[in-house]
Design a protein around this motif. Structure first.
Motif, PDB file in Angstrom:
ATOM      1  N   GLN B 200       0.824  -1.209   0.000  1.00  0.00           N
ATOM      2  CA  GLN B 200       0.000   0.000   0.000  1.00  0.00           C
ATOM      3  C   GLN B 200       0.858   1.259   0.000  1.00  0.00           C
ATOM      4  OE1 GLN B 200      -2.186  -0.945   3.546  1.00  0.00           O
ATOM      5  NE2 GLN B 200      -4.001  -1.601   2.402  1.00  0.00           N
ATOM      6  N   LEU B 201       2.168   1.047  -0.068  1.00  0.00           N
ATOM      7  CA  LEU B 201       3.078   2.189  -0.114  1.00  0.00           C
ATOM      8  C   LEU B 201       2.903   2.865  -1.478  1.00  0.00           C
ATOM      9  CD1 LEU B 201       5.464   3.508   1.491  1.00  0.00           C
ATOM     10  CD2 LEU B 201       6.978   2.094   0.099  1.00  0.00           C
ATOM     11  N   LEU B 203       3.491   4.570  -4.992  1.00  0.00           N
ATOM     12  CA  LEU B 203       4.584   4.258  -5.923  1.00  0.00           C
ATOM     13  C   LEU B 203       5.647   5.344  -5.956  1.00  0.00           C
ATOM     14  CD1 LEU B 203       2.434   2.586  -8.662  1.00  0.00           C
ATOM     15  CD2 LEU B 203       4.326   1.522  -7.436  1.00  0.00           C
ATOM     16  N   TYR B 204       5.260   6.577  -5.611  1.00  0.00           N
ATOM     17  CA  TYR B 204       6.286   7.620  -5.542  1.00  0.00           C
ATOM     18  C   TYR B 204       7.325   7.246  -4.486  1.00  0.00           C
ATOM     19  CZ  TYR B 204       8.696  12.007  -4.966  1.00  0.00           C
ATOM     20  OH  TYR B 204       9.681  12.955  -4.895  1.00  0.00           O
ATOM     21  N   CYS B 205       6.861   6.662  -3.375  1.00  0.00           N
ATOM     22  CA  CYS B 205       7.799   6.262  -2.320  1.00  0.00           C
ATOM     23  C   CYS B 205       8.680   5.112  -2.778  1.00  0.00           C
ATOM     24  CB  CYS B 205       7.039   5.906  -1.047  1.00  0.00           C
ATOM     25  SG  CYS B 205       6.130   7.300  -0.386  1.00  0.00           S
ATOM     26  N   TRP B 206       8.095   4.165  -3.518  1.00  0.00           N
ATOM     27  CA  TRP B 206       8.929   3.086  -4.068  1.00  0.00           C
ATOM     28  C   TRP B 206      10.002   3.665  -4.979  1.00  0.00           C
ATOM     29  CZ3 TRP B 206       9.754  -1.253  -2.023  1.00  0.00           C
ATOM     30  CH2 TRP B 206       8.729  -1.989  -1.413  1.00  0.00           C
ATOM     31  N   SER B 207       9.622   4.620  -5.794  1.00  0.00           N
ATOM     32  CA  SER B 207      10.625   5.186  -6.698  1.00  0.00           C
ATOM     33  C   SER B 207      11.678   5.941  -5.898  1.00  0.00           C
ATOM     34  CB  SER B 207       9.968   6.081  -7.747  1.00  0.00           C
ATOM     35  OG  SER B 207       9.545   7.289  -7.170  1.00  0.00           O
ATOM     36  N   MET B 208      11.277   6.520  -4.745  1.00  0.00           N
ATOM     37  CA  MET B 208      12.274   7.206  -3.918  1.00  0.00           C
ATOM     38  C   MET B 208      13.212   6.215  -3.231  1.00  0.00           C
ATOM     39  SD  MET B 208      12.183  10.419  -4.335  1.00  0.00           S
ATOM     40  CE  MET B 208      13.217  10.925  -2.974  1.00  0.00           C
ATOM     41  N   GLY B 288      -1.002  -2.604 -12.687  1.00  0.00           N
ATOM     42  CA  GLY B 288       0.246  -3.320 -12.417  1.00  0.00           C
ATOM     43  C   GLY B 288       1.106  -2.654 -11.358  1.00  0.00           C
ATOM     44  N   TYR B 289       0.531  -2.432 -10.168  1.00  0.00           N
ATOM     45  CA  TYR B 289       1.267  -1.796  -9.069  1.00  0.00           C
ATOM     46  C   TYR B 289       2.601  -2.482  -8.816  1.00  0.00           C
ATOM     47  CZ  TYR B 289       2.378  -0.544  -4.208  1.00  0.00           C
ATOM     48  OH  TYR B 289       3.016  -0.136  -3.069  1.00  0.00           O
ATOM     49  N   HIS B 532      -7.001   0.650   2.827  1.00  0.00           N
ATOM     50  CA  HIS B 532      -7.054   0.178   1.437  1.00  0.00           C
ATOM     51  C   HIS B 532      -5.902   0.788   0.662  1.00  0.00           C
ATOM     52  CE1 HIS B 532      -8.518   4.073   0.139  1.00  0.00           C
ATOM     53  NE2 HIS B 532      -9.331   4.027   1.183  1.00  0.00           N
ATOM     54  N   GLY B 533      -5.730   0.304  -0.550  1.00  0.00           N
ATOM     55  CA  GLY B 533      -4.594   0.718  -1.365  1.00  0.00           C
ATOM     56  C   GLY B 533      -4.692   2.168  -1.784  1.00  0.00           C
TER      57      GLY B 533
END
Lengths: 350, 559
Positions: B200-201, B203-208, B288-289, B532-533
């Motif tokens: 649920q993180l 995607l901006y945080c994943w990219s960071m 496609g998260y 939720h997501g």
């Protein structure tokens, strides 16, 4: 009007996109004239990539535009879209297709690279002796002073020294040249802001490259001051000339004509003016040029040559383009004289 | 309304005593440790540098309108090209995308009250102004003139003082980047609200995460290379001096080991912005998260093994030219996954033509072209022909201007209401988009042809046969320069006089929209709970087509 079935529509779209991509891939007009054996190889690789790219471009851009129009918010509709958040088979497909495509392009690139001679830089098969890599004795300039910043035997490259030159990087014998010695070897030196071409077998030094058509030519590249990059767009060949390291280009020109020699690596304020020419002669023309210049340069003292170099635009190492700036750049006949081989050395070389 | 939304909170909780007064304007000029203040400081400073770098570009394009060097001196031209590149990379895209949006958004998105190390964060920002001053000050000494790549020996013998100042400026921003990266990683890994699952993180945080890892691994190598160069220039060492046994190619390896990943530093956060903006304005769950999150990490990893593709014509042995051809081409796969996922996100949406969405889709369109030309550049035999030509200039402006800068605009239009508490004018946003889109293509599309036909890059004078196309590029550059005006006007007007924004003007589902606009100091009175997501648009529609009241759980007071 009757509804066209979706599979048929997809098929038609596929055929149209394929044809359009094939057409554009071979009719883009983006590449200059081909004048070396390597050029058609590179161009074919680019054309293939252009076909694939065009198809992908049309499909993706087409979908973006279609979706933007088809799925725009209608007036008064405040609902959310279709809650689809993934589709494994589809995702696998668009991972697999690019993977296959790039592997294909990769394998094809390796093949082209090999055929161009990229795997065998510096293969001088005629040399029987090994050389200590990269360390070459420095030729003293006429007044015994070394020229500022130089690390290489400049212009005065003799046959023996040329034989000692063993390019570590660049392009060597391509598939069609394997096992043969090059027909013509020219030592090329980049300096701010000129190319100097030295023919060790005949002692000729010029500011323009003259080569015979259809012959196997080896260029031994080095740089006097900073990094330069030797590029002839019509040959599709480029290699940096590095101070302190030996690089080379080997090729066969396929077309008589005059083509630009461009410096492609930023080398200072007048980098853009560091342009010269390569003149591809017929064998007869080349022989005549060789003889004429050999006599002319052997009979002239270095000072006179230097003076000529700075006056006569065809002999000026900085090329026509920089002539207005020569004084500004601090290039003097004396500086050029340093670069010229003493007459005695020319004699022994010829 | 059947649109997913977060209920607006209506002062249920009495203001706790510790809640801080809102910041005054002068607080933004001080050593402030609030992540939102720091984010705004980064964004505004970066934007000022964007304008400076843009003016340099206009001067260069004016020079290039004719083949002769008749507008500015060739030395000044080289100083401009060097500093244009340096500023756009190190003082605009990187600080805006990572420092600006990263600092403002990451704590808000993960439900934290601030970054893990607020003081370190402020120090990281305050390294930037002196760095910028050094860079601009270097013009009093002629300006660094050896390109943003600064290859020795040229960089060691040209404008020594200016070059040294340039190196120090880069070391300062590099240090800032390292400090920032540590902060982002710790914040995301340890300060996420416990109720947020990893899937649920946002995607901006994943990219960071990917960006920060990349910056941590690669930046020290650049710092090392630049320090050696600094020593060569000032202290008589000879690491890169061939006449004293040094090697000029080693520098290129040190430089590109960082600077290729730097390309991903500039685009990964922007990919994150895309993944936030598109679902909100298309009213669709992101497609496609997991694929998008993993592809960021894949690009981060692969991006560390492609640097030699900048050196295919240098002193590079054959095996390296081939190895790095293959590795470079492979990067196209995860990048393609992202592009296709965003396109699929558009499918079946209810797309709003907002300024943010237009720039996001514009990015998608530009990036496809830039990505495809990138694949052709990856193939060594073709790269040998076009290396160091305008083809490369065209390629990286499509991915960096058409990509990163479009993404920054999308991000600004999207988060402006959250950052300032006011809405931007959408009409002017459209004018801005149309001008920028047209200007970009007129400026950069013809450059592909220029490069392939034989025009090298970084030249103040060129073969007159290229003059017609260059005039076209220059015209495009003027359109681009002009396109900034509606944006500037819009930002200044909206910031002072724009209509007030609610806490969640786009009805978005990520956590930054659950607090006020602008967010209060320390972000929430009570931390939100995630049920939720972040992209569950349209996912809660029951049998009767009504939205179930699940979203309420996201509201701050539900815990």
């Amino acid at each position: 009007m009757k509804q066209i079935p979706a599979p048929l529509l997809t098929l038609i779209a596929g055929v149209v996109i394929t044809l359009a991509s094939l057409w554009l891939g071979y009719n883009h007009g983006l590449l200059p004239e081909q004048a070396s054996e390597q050029a058609p190889l590179v161009d074919e690789l680019f054309n293939v990539m252009m076909v694939i790219s065009t198809a992908l471009f049309i499909v993706v851009q087409g979908m973006i535009i279609w979706f933007m129009i088809r799925y725009r918010q209608r007036a008064g509709d405040d609902t959310d879209g279709i809650p689809v958040d993934g589709n494994l088979p589809l995702e696998a497909l668009w991972t697999a297709i690019p993977a296959v495509l790039v592997i294909g392009i990769g394998v094809y690139s390796v093949e082209v690279f090999q055929e161009m001679g990229g795997l065998s830089p510096g293969s001088h098969p005629m040399m029987g002796h090994q050389h200590a890599a990269a360390v070459v004795a420095q030729a003293p300039s006429p007044d015994g002073q070394s020229i500022g910043g130089d690390t290489m035997p400049l212009m005065a490259m003799t046959e023996a020294e040329a034989a000692d030159f063993d390019p570590q990087y660049g392009f060597g014998a391509g598939t069609s040249m394997m096992g043969n010695a090059p027909d013509v070897t020219v030592a090329v030196t980049g300096m701010q802001y000129a190319w100097l071409f030295n023919y060790p077998n005949s002692g000729i030094m010029t500011g323009e490259l003259h080569i015979p058509v259809g012959k196997d030519v080896q260029l031994d590249l080095t740089a006097q001051d900073v990094i330069h990059s030797f590029w002839v767009p019509q040959f599709r060949l480029k290699q940096d000339a590095l101070p302190g390291q030996q690089t080379g280009l080997r090729f066969r020109a396929t077309k008589v004509g005059t083509y630009p020699v461009v410096c492609a690596e930023l080398c200072g304020s007048y980098h853009g003016g560091m342009r010269s020419q390569v003149i591809v002669h017929t064998q007869d023309e080349y022989d005549a040029w060789l003889e004429e210049n050999q006599v002319a340069q052997a009979e002239t003292s270095p000072d006179v040559v230097a003076a000529n170099l700075s006056k006569n635009s065809s002999m000026l190492p900085t090329g026509d383009f920089l002539q207005p700036y020569v004084a500004e750049m601090g290039i003097t006949p004396e500086a050029i004289a340093h670069l010229h081989p003493p007459a005695s050395e020319v004699d022994s070389a010829s | 309304m059947a649109q997913a939304q977060v209920p607006v909170e209506t002062g249920v909780i009495a203001t706790p005593a510790h809640v801080h007064e809102p910041w005054k304007w002068y607080d933004y000029f001080t050593f402030n440790i609030d992540h939102k203040v720091i984010g705004i400081q980064y964004l505004v400073l970066a934007f000022v540098f964007y304008l400076i770098g843009g003016l340099m570009a206009v001067a260069m394009r004016t020079e290039l309108a004719t083949a002769d060097p008749d507008f500015i001196s060739p030395a000044l031209y080289n100083a401009f090209l060097t500093n244009h590149g340096t500023i756009m990379i190190f003082f605009w895209v990187v600080p805006a995308a990572i420092g600006g949006f990263g600092n403002f958004l990451v704590p808000l998105m993960v439900g934290a009250r601030d970054m893990a190390f607020p003081k370190l964060n402020a120090i990281a920002f305050w390294l930037n102004p002196p760095a910028g001053a050094l860079l601009l000050g270097s013009f009093f000494f002629g300006g660094a003139q050896s390109g943003w790549t600064s290859y020795p020996p040229l960089s060691a013998i040209t404008a020594n003082t200016a070059q040294s100042m340039w190196i120090l400026a880069l070391v300062l921003v590099g240090s800032s980047s390292i400090l920032g990266s540590v902060n982002f990683l710790i914040t995301i890994f340890f300060m996420k609200v416990p109720s947020m699952r990893w899937d649920q993180l946002p995607l901006y945080c994943w990219s960071m995460v990917a960006t920060s890892v990349l910056a941590l691994v690669s930046t020290p190598v650049l710092a090392a290379g630049l320090t050696l160069l600094l020593f060569d220039i000032n202290f008589g060492t000879s690491f890169f001096k061939p006449e004293e046994g040094g090697n000029v190619v080693i520098y290129q390896h040190l430089f590109w080991f960082y600077s290729h990943p730097a390309v991903y530093l500039m685009i990964l956060p922007i990919f994150g912005v895309m993944s936030e903006v598109i679902p909100v304005h298309a009213r669709k769950p992101i497609f496609g998260y997991k694929a998008i999150a993993y592809s960021s990490l894949a690009i981060c990893l692969l991006g560390l093994f492609v640097w030699v593709h900048h050196m295919f014509t240098s002193g590079t042995p054959p095996w390296m030219r081939l190895f790095f051809t293959i590795s470079t081409l492979i990067v196209a796969v995860p990048t393609g996954v992202k592009i296709f996922s965003w396109v699929a996100t558009l499918w079946g949406g209810k797309i709003r033509y907002t300024g943010a969405m237009l720039f996001a889709v514009g990015l998608l369109s530009m990036f496809v072209l830039g990505g495809l030309s990138g694949v052709t550049l990856g193939a060594a035999p073709f790269d040998v022909h076009v290396h160091d030509t305008y083809y490369v200039v065209a390629h990286f402006h499509y991915v960096l201007f058409g990509g990163s800068v479009f993404g920054l605009y999308a991000g600004i239009y999207h988060w402006f209401p959250k950052i300032t508490g006011r809405m931007m004018n959408e009409t002017w946003a459209r004018v801005h988009f149309v001008l920028t889109f047209i200007g970009t293509n007129i400026t950069f599309l013809p450059m592909h042809q220029l490069g392939m036909h034989g025009m090298p890059r970084r030249v103040a004078m060129y073969d007159p046969q290229f003059e017609a196309l260059n005039k076209l590029c220059t015209f495009g550059a003027f359109v681009l320069a002009f396109s900034i005006l509606p944006f500037l006007f819009n930002v200044i007007w909206s910031w002072s006089k724009g209509p007030k924004a609610s806490g969640n003007p786009w009805n978005a589902l990520t956590l930054e929209w659950t607090t006020d606009s602008p967010p209060i100091v320390e972000n929430w009175e009570v931390l939100p709970v995630v049920t939720h997501g972040p992209y569950d648009y349209g996912m809660n529609v029951g049998l009767n087509g009504q939205v179930e009241p699940v979203e309420e759980a996201i509201a701050p007071h539900s815990s």
